[in-house]
Design a protein around this motif. Structure first.
Motif: not given
Length: 526
Positions: A220-230, A202-204, A235-237, A253-258
């Motif tokens: 969105l459920t799977n996104e939360s699953f991934v964010k928990d893993a990060l 996940v780090a890479h 790691l900063d999701a 326009k969310s700051e949650d994404y690169l």
């Protein structure tokens, strides 16, 4: 002027059943069969060929289908679609997926925006982002390059992009164009996300969240699953995630994404592989140049679909024969059988594209239709399918029309000779044999070993499955689906059938149930 009429109100609809049925086993036997193979063939884009010699048609049937195409105004309706008329009547929307790969007609302006320019702009932004990731200009917090990309989406946000990635993975590796491994998370079943996360570093890894509305429950459920893993990995999701969404969604326009790349309401999920939905993951996996070649192949095939000469338009001929099989010959299903392991998930993508588009029992105006519409579609790659469900296809009580896809050369370019032939030759030999076996059958006094034949198929043949060929193949089937929807006078671009279950699921989760819904909820311990 374009007129939208039910299929059974057309004069050509009444004439088609009166045409004498083709006895396929007879016309495909001996030298007659060889002549048909040469005659009933249409060039496609990217060096592909659509051959329908083993379909249950002849010149008389084709003449009837040409009349149907003209009376149903198929060419005019396609022109109306790509020039920006409101074709999706259910949602009162334009249908613009063709614009993601080229301009077929007039400039289309919607919401004050030139839509072709908008789609090109998104492709350019994705290309710039992908190049920076590959060059190590965009990295993880430790300054290390990303090596894996994971797409989080469901339905059209998963099936098409996943099928396209798998189709080109080995080709890219062989040609030195493989940049990053891609994985896909789609099912809300936690085992799906867990299996992917357990298989990657996940780090890479960089994650693509795909949701047009930004509200898709499973995604969105799977996104939360991934964010928990990060988070659990320290790691900063927000340094690991990008979004593909609409400009008006909460993700835009969310700051949650690169970064965020955009699609719009004019491209349905099942037609979105050539949009940002497929563009982001494929450009990261293989490079923007490969994605551009994929778009080029699709654009070239779209131009053929705009040809008003029916018999020079492979998608239109394929569509019309499918209508003839469904509505005159009474065949309820069709199978897509690619003799290419790279296309292992292509039938699953077409299953959604076709059945979600034309699985309708009301017309474009919400009125019931009195004739069959979209067929059941299924498939697996050959030769695996031969050892699975071909028994029913050969000797079952139902006749299932078949669509083969085959390539003369493998993607890897290397092979071994075993018992006098290469693996690729064995694969192609099986494809050729199956076409003839289904059409001609075999006589035998032992009925258990008798094959009646008369089972129709077409085959698309190419040199090698590369990005351009894949784009052309995708476009062919997308346009076939569109033309069939036009004939049946259904709206191929909405999907109300997927909504009811979602509504009831929300009631279950809110514990607002009674009757059978409560009983099943209790059985599943919800």
């Amino acid at each position: 002027m374009v007129t939208w009429s039910n299929f059974d109100t057309l004069t050509s609809y009444e004439e088609l059943p009166k045409i004498e049925r083709v006895k396929l086993a007879e016309v495909m036997a001996g030298e007659n069969g060889a002549d048909r193979v040469k005659k009933y063939s249409i060039p496609m884009a990217a060096g592909l060929t659509y051959n329908y010699a083993a379909k249950q048609v002849d010149d008389q049937v084709l003449e009837g289908l040409e009349k149907l195409a003209k009376e149903a105004q198929l060419a005019d309706k396609f022109k109306a679609l790509y020039n920006g008329e409101v074709i999706n009547t259910g949602e009162k929307r334009l249908v613009l997926h063709h614009l993601t790969r080229g301009q077929l007609g007039d400039a289309v302006v919607a919401d004050g925006v030139d839509k072709r320019a908008f789609y090109v702009e998104q492709q350019e932004k994705i290309a710039e982002f992908a190049n920076k990731v590959h060059a190590g200009e965009i990295t993880n917090a430790a300054g290390e390059k990303f090596t894996t990309v994971v797409q989080i989406g469901i339905g059209g946000s998963d099936l098409g992009p996943r099928a396209m990635y798998l189709a080109l993975e080995n080709w890219a590796k062989k040609n030195g164009l493989f940049k990053m491994e891609a994985k896909f998370i789609s099912n809300v079943d936690p085992d799906d996300a867990a299996a992917v996360l357990n298989s990657i570093d996940v780090a890479h890894s960089i994650f693509i969240l795909v949701s047009k509305s930004g509200t898709t429950l499973e995604t969105l459920t799977n996104e939360s699953f991934v964010k928990d893993a990060l988070k659990n990995a320290g790691l900063d999701a927000s340094r690991h995630m990008i979004a593909v969404t609409s400009e008006t969604s909460p993700l835009a326009k969310s700051e949650d994404y690169l970064a965020a790349f955009f699609m719009d309401d004019y491209i349905g999920g099942r037609f979105s592989s050539t949009s940002s939905v497929g563009g982001a993951v494929l450009s990261l996996a293989f490079g923007p140049e490969v994605f551009a070649q994929f778009l080029e192949g699709a654009a070239e095939e779209d131009k053929l679909a705009a040809n008003e000469n029916v018999l020079e338009n492979p998608a239109m001929v394929d569509a019309l024969i499918g209508v003839y099989e469904r509505n005159v010959l009474g065949y309820p299903a069709t199978a897509v059988l690619p003799y290419s392991q790279a296309l292992s998930r292509f039938p699953a993508h077409l299953q959604q594209a076709d059945m979600e588009s034309n699985g309708k029992s009301v017309n474009r105006f919400g009125e019931p239709v009195n004739y069959p519409t979209g067929p059941v579609l299924f498939g697996e790659p050959g030769t695996n399918g031969q050892h699975s469900f071909y028994q029913l296809l050969h000797q079952g009580t139902d006749i299932v029309p078949l669509q083969f896809v085959g390539f003369k050369n493998s993607q890897i370019g290397t092979d071994v000779v075993i018992q006098g032939s290469t693996s690729q030759q064995k694969l192609c030999a099986n494809a050729a044999a199956q076409v003839v076996a289904f059409a001609c059958g075999k006589e035998d006094e032992n009925l258990n070993k008798k094959f009646d034949g008369g089972r129709p198929s077409s085959i698309i043949i190419g040199e090698t499955l590369d990005p351009k060929a894949l784009g052309a193949l995708l476009s062919h089937f997308e346009n076939k689906i569109m033309f069939q929807g036009f004939v049946w006078n259904v709206n191929s671009f909405d999907q109300e059938g997927v909504q009811l279950g979602k509504v009831l699921a929300k009631k279950v989760l809110a514990h607002e149930t009674d009757g059978a819904l409560k009983a099943y909820s209790d059985l599943l311990n919800i």
